[in-house]
Design a protein around this motif. Structure first.
Motif, short mmCIF file in Angstrom:
data_model
loop_
_atom_site.label_atom_id
_atom_site.label_comp_id
_atom_site.label_asym_id
_atom_site.label_seq_id
_atom_site.Cartn_x
_atom_site.Cartn_y
_atom_site.Cartn_z
N UNK A 1 -11.36 -1.50 5.07
CA UNK A 1 -11.55 -1.35 3.68
C UNK A 1 -10.69 -0.15 3.28
N UNK A 2 -10.94 0.89 3.95
CA UNK A 2 -10.13 2.04 3.39
C UNK A 2 -8.70 2.14 3.51
N UNK A 3 -8.37 1.57 4.64
CA UNK A 3 -7.02 1.57 5.15
C UNK A 3 -6.26 0.40 4.28
N UNK A 4 -7.09 -0.61 3.94
CA UNK A 4 -6.41 -1.75 2.85
C UNK A 4 -6.21 -1.16 1.53
N UNK A 5 -7.14 -0.06 1.22
CA UNK A 5 -7.12 0.52 -0.13
C UNK A 5 -5.79 1.60 -0.41
N UNK A 6 -5.55 2.21 0.99
CA UNK A 6 -4.52 3.23 1.13
C UNK A 6 -3.26 2.16 1.01
N UNK A 7 -3.07 1.24 1.57
CA UNK A 7 -1.90 0.59 1.64
C UNK A 7 -1.63 -0.23 0.32
N UNK A 8 -2.64 -0.62 -0.59
CA UNK A 8 -2.51 -1.22 -1.69
C UNK A 8 -1.76 -0.43 -2.52
N UNK A 9 -2.35 0.92 -2.26
CA UNK A 9 -1.84 1.89 -3.54
C UNK A 9 -0.58 2.85 -3.04
N UNK A 10 -0.08 2.49 -1.81
CA UNK A 10 0.71 3.37 -1.12
C UNK A 10 0.74 4.72 -0.85
N UNK A 11 -0.47 5.14 -0.59
CA UNK A 11 -0.98 6.50 -0.18
C UNK A 11 -0.85 6.74 1.27
N UNK A 12 -0.38 7.83 1.67
CA UNK A 12 0.04 8.20 2.77
C UNK A 12 -1.28 9.10 3.48
N UNK A 227 -13.61 9.91 -4.17
CA UNK A 227 -13.68 11.24 -3.74
C UNK A 227 -12.73 11.87 -2.96
N UNK A 228 -12.09 11.07 -1.82
CA UNK A 228 -11.12 11.20 -0.96
C UNK A 228 -9.92 11.59 -1.50
N UNK A 229 -9.48 10.47 -2.60
CA UNK A 229 -8.36 10.39 -3.04
C UNK A 229 -7.85 10.87 -4.44
N UNK A 230 -9.04 11.10 -5.28
CA UNK A 230 -8.88 11.13 -6.81
C UNK A 230 -8.24 9.84 -7.26
N UNK A 231 -8.20 9.00 -6.70
CA UNK A 231 -7.70 7.55 -7.42
C UNK A 231 -8.65 6.56 -7.53
N UNK A 232 -8.48 5.56 -8.49
CA UNK A 232 -9.26 4.40 -8.78
C UNK A 232 -9.37 3.50 -7.46
N UNK A 233 -10.18 3.22 -6.71
CA UNK A 233 -10.10 2.15 -5.62
C UNK A 233 -9.70 0.91 -6.01
#
Length: 247
Positions: A1-12, A227-233
């Motif tokens: 789930x987390x990895x999918x979220x990071x990919x969706x927002x282009x987060x490193x 909490x980790x990213x400060x971004x809306x999931x």
């Protein structure tokens, strides 16, 4: 789930599981390596608390931390399990003033109970060990009852299973007699393996509104993401990944 979220927002960002036997060493490593966040699972949700610099007030009342955030070497602990539970329920109902029958008095039930109390629900804790039910009920200002047929016959709006009954590798049977499930009842099973437990399927057969444990899992992870990213999931991307994992 987390990895999918990071990919969706282009987060490193990345999310990697660690097998930990030294929880104190793990928190030191988090500071030393500048790791932004850690998810904490059993049996360390209590043991990690004295190793942190700050605890979120609700996590402190629950007495368990499942999320740590590192802000420039200062470690703060949170509990997102309760948030996952209430947001899963709030997708379909308002909890303020709701009469809730909560099955179980263990660690998972404790997080759910505090979340329900935070939202203004009236909670009755039903457990086979009545003393444990009374202890949890006292902590949240609720009531306690033995886990028996009489508890199921009481008047309530919401029923939440926070016991291990329903888990495929523990006891797949429903903890609730099917005849106790009413059409006007909201039922949530926090068990997510399998996602469609016998309780969820029985509730749907009876015409009740049923919420499976995958929704709680999704929302607790989404709060960790915030909490980790400060971004809306990106819930849709995370939900798709979760369904791919759980089937």
């Amino acid at each position: 789930m987390h990895l999918a979220g990071y990919r969706a927002l282009g987060l490193d960002f990345t999310y990697i599981p660690f097998s930990v036997t030294d929880v104190e060493g793990a928190t030191r490593g988090m500071r030393a390596l500048g790791i932004r966040g850690l998810g904490v699972s059993m049996p360390y949700k209590q043991a990690v608390i004295p190793l942190l610099d700050e605890i979120d007030p609700v996590a402190a009342r629950i007495g368990a931390v499942n999320t740590i955030v590192n802000d420039e070497g200062r470690l703060k602990g949170y509990n997102t399990d309760w948030i996952g539970a209430v947001r899963a329920l709030e997708e379909v109902a308002q909890l303020g003033g709701a009469r809730v029958l909560l099955l179980g008095a263990g660690g998972a039930a404790r997080a759910v109970a505090f979340g329900l109390a935070e939202r203004g629900a009236s909670v009755t804790v039903a457990n086979r060990d009545l003393d444990k039910a009374r202890q949890l009920a006292a902590a949240i200002g609720g009531a306690a009852a033995p886990l028996d047929r009489e508890a199921f016959s009481a008047d309530h709006d919401v029923l939440v299973n926070a016991t291990s009954r329903g888990m495929a590798d523990v006891d797949p049977r429903s903890p609730v007699p099917e005849e106790a499930l009413r059409e006007d009842l909201l039922v949530m099973d926090i068990v997510y393996k399998p996602m469609l437990t016998e309780l969820v399927e029985a509730a749907r057969r009876r015409g009740a509104t049923a919420v499976h444990g995958g929704r709680m899992l999704l929302h607790q992870a989404a709060e960790q993401f915030r909490l980790y990213t400060g971004r809306e999931p990106p819930l849709a991307a995370m939900d798709e990944a979760l369904r791919g994992q759980l089937g």
